[in-house]
Enzyme design. Structure first.
Site, PDB file in Angstrom:
ATOM      1  N   ARG A 173      31.890  33.327  30.588  1.00  0.00           N
ATOM      2  CA  ARG A 173      30.678  34.180  31.412  1.00  0.00           C
ATOM      3  C   ARG A 173      29.771  34.877  30.499  1.00  0.00           C
ATOM      4  O   ARG A 173      30.165  35.522  29.412  1.00  0.00           O
ATOM      5  CB  ARG A 173      31.487  35.300  32.241  1.00  0.00           C
ATOM      6  N   LYS A 181      29.207  42.403  16.406  1.00  0.00           N
ATOM      7  CA  LYS A 181      28.838  42.161  14.899  1.00  0.00           C
ATOM      8  C   LYS A 181      27.622  41.228  14.893  1.00  0.00           C
ATOM      9  O   LYS A 181      27.277  41.062  13.627  1.00  0.00           O
ATOM     10  CB  LYS A 181      29.973  41.847  14.294  1.00  0.00           C
ATOM     11  N   ARG A 202      37.405  38.991  39.888  1.00  0.00           N
ATOM     12  CA  ARG A 202      37.745  37.524  40.463  1.00  0.00           C
ATOM     13  C   ARG A 202      37.731  36.406  39.684  1.00  0.00           C
ATOM     14  O   ARG A 202      39.048  35.813  39.577  1.00  0.00           O
ATOM     15  CB  ARG A 202      37.193  37.431  41.829  1.00  0.00           C
ATOM     16  N   THR A 203      36.760  36.371  39.120  1.00  0.00           N
ATOM     17  CA  THR A 203      36.295  35.038  38.276  1.00  0.00           C
ATOM     18  C   THR A 203      37.604  35.035  37.155  1.00  0.00           C
ATOM     19  O   THR A 203      38.192  34.128  36.896  1.00  0.00           O
ATOM     20  CB  THR A 203      35.104  34.948  37.806  1.00  0.00           C
ATOM     21  N   HIS A 252      26.905  29.336  38.974  1.00  0.00           N
ATOM     22  CA  HIS A 252      28.300  29.740  38.859  1.00  0.00           C
ATOM     23  C   HIS A 252      29.135  28.516  39.583  1.00  0.00           C
ATOM     24  O   HIS A 252      29.629  28.724  40.635  1.00  0.00           O
ATOM     25  CB  HIS A 252      28.313  31.146  39.698  1.00  0.00           C
TER      26      HIS A 252
HETATM   27  C1  NCD Z   1      29.613  37.004  41.599  1.00  0.00           C
HETATM   28  C2  NCD Z   1      28.938  36.609  40.496  1.00  0.00           C
HETATM   29  O1  NCD Z   1      29.628  37.237  39.313  1.00  0.00           O
HETATM   30  O2  NCD Z   1      27.903  36.196  40.122  1.00  0.00           O
HETATM   31  N1  NCD Z   1      31.129  37.384  41.691  1.00  0.00           N
HETATM   32  C3  NCD Z   1      31.858  36.504  41.551  1.00  0.00           C
HETATM   33  O3  NCD Z   1      31.978  35.608  40.474  1.00  0.00           O
HETATM   34  N2  NCD Z   1      32.716  36.220  42.546  1.00  0.00           N
HETATM   35  C4  NCD Z   1      28.821  37.512  42.673  1.00  0.00           C
HETATM   36  C5  NCD Z   1      28.307  39.141  42.126  1.00  0.00           C
HETATM   37  O4  NCD Z   1      28.778  39.499  41.216  1.00  0.00           O
HETATM   38  O5  NCD Z   1      27.660  39.585  42.986  1.00  0.00           O
END
Ligand code: NCD
Length: 314
Positions: free
Chosen positions: A101, A80, A51-52, A129
């Site tokens: 991320r 590397k 999703r993100t 997040h």
């Molecule tokens: C979450 C995350 O990555 O922290 N997912 C997301 O970004 N929608 C929640 C999860 O991974 O459980």
């Protein structure tokens, strides 16, 4: 606002402005189809994501911009031995904005300190997040009409769940929010959130182990999965993974207008039978995530709104 690393990097006015812009985008998507023409987003994902990452990419494409990036550490020069700072400095030469991320807490902050383009934290380890928080706020606002006077239950892995930490930090800034923290002892909210946010700011909160005890009080139930990848030991994960499973039976005592949120991915903590209940909002929530990221990137890139929309840029 130059970067978004922590939800509190945004003032409440800036958040209101982003949510209002997201609402304008939702109501007239074609009007925004070219506002980011010529702009490039780099998605630097050192950890898995559906999703993100895809909602960031869809958001930039829907604004008329383009996207470059990678979706795992193995396919970047990290494999590397390159540092986050060097990767960011390099990507800055190719893109206008970065969404990162990383499994290490603080990595997006390090990137932001080394570049002049905006960096968005798309999840750093078990820490924060902030764009999921904006997603959650937009979902709550669109479906309840408010961001205050709410009783919210957070259920599941409150120890490692960064979406929970981020949303608690943010919701603590609004009036009259009651927090009910539902988790097994081992997965309780970390002390730094309890002490620095909830206790220090005199928030109304309580910790319980059984969802059934509290479900009838909730306006919002925020379910989370047990974060397998952050456990040190497989046996603990196996013991705790099925701590909560929300099903229709448990929902019998819930309010008729309860809102069930989940950042997703779901493992088994919400039974699929719940999906067709009108209170289940987690897939709608995933869609709100795209619109709020469109709004956020427009603000970070200082993109003008189309003629006749909004009050301009901030
Ligand atoms: C979450 C995350 O990555 O922290 N997912 C997301 O970004 N929608 C929640 C999860 O991974 O459980």
């Amino acid at each position: 606002m130059k970067h978004l690393i922590d939800p509190t990097d945004l003032t409440l006015n800036e958040i209101d402005d982003i949510l209002a812009l997201a609402e304008r985008i939702i109501s007239d998507r074609p009007a925004y189809a070219e506002v980011a023409k010529g702009k490039k987003l780099a998605t630097l994902f050192f950890e898995p994501s559906t999703r993100t990452r895809l909602s960031f990419e869809a958001a930039m494409l829907e604004l008329g911009g383009s996207v470059i990036g990678f979706s795992s550490a193995d396919s970047s020069s990290t494999a590397k031995g390159e540092s986050v700072a060097d990767t960011a400095r390099t990507v800055e030469k190719y893109a206008d904005i970065i969404a990162m991320r990383h499994p290490k807490e603080g990595a997006p902050l390090v990137a932001s300190m080394n570049v002049d383009i905006p960096v968005i934290n798309a999840g750093d380890g078990g820490h924060l997040h902030p764009t999921q928080t904006l997603t959650d706020l937009l979902t709550i606002k669109e479906t309840t009409g408010r961001l205050s006077d709410l009783t919210i239950g957070f259920c599941g892995d409150l120890k490692f769940g960064r979406t929970v930490h981020s949303l608690i930090k943010q919701l603590s800034r609004y009036e009259n929010i009651r927090f009910i923290l539902i988790s097994p002892q081992e997965l309780q909210i970390p002390d730094y959130i309890k002490d620095e946010v909830l206790i220090k700011q005199h928030k109304d909160f309580r910790e319980v182990e059984r969802m059934e005890e509290v479900i009838g009080e909730l306006d919002i139930l925020y379910m989370t999965r047990v974060q397998k990848e952050r456990f040190f030991n497989e046996a603990d994960y196996i013991r705790l993974k099925d701590s909560y499973i929300l099903d229709m039976e448990k929902l019998k005592n819930a309010k008729q207008d309860l809102k069930i949120l989940h950042p997703l991915p779901r493992v088994n903590e919400i039974s699929v039978e719940v999906d067709k209940d009108p209170r289940a909002l987690y897939f709608a929530q995933a869609e709100y995530g795209k619109f709020v990221r469109m709004a956020l990137m427009m603000r970070l890139l200082h993109l003008a709104e189309p003629q006749g929309k909004g009050e301009g840029t901030c």
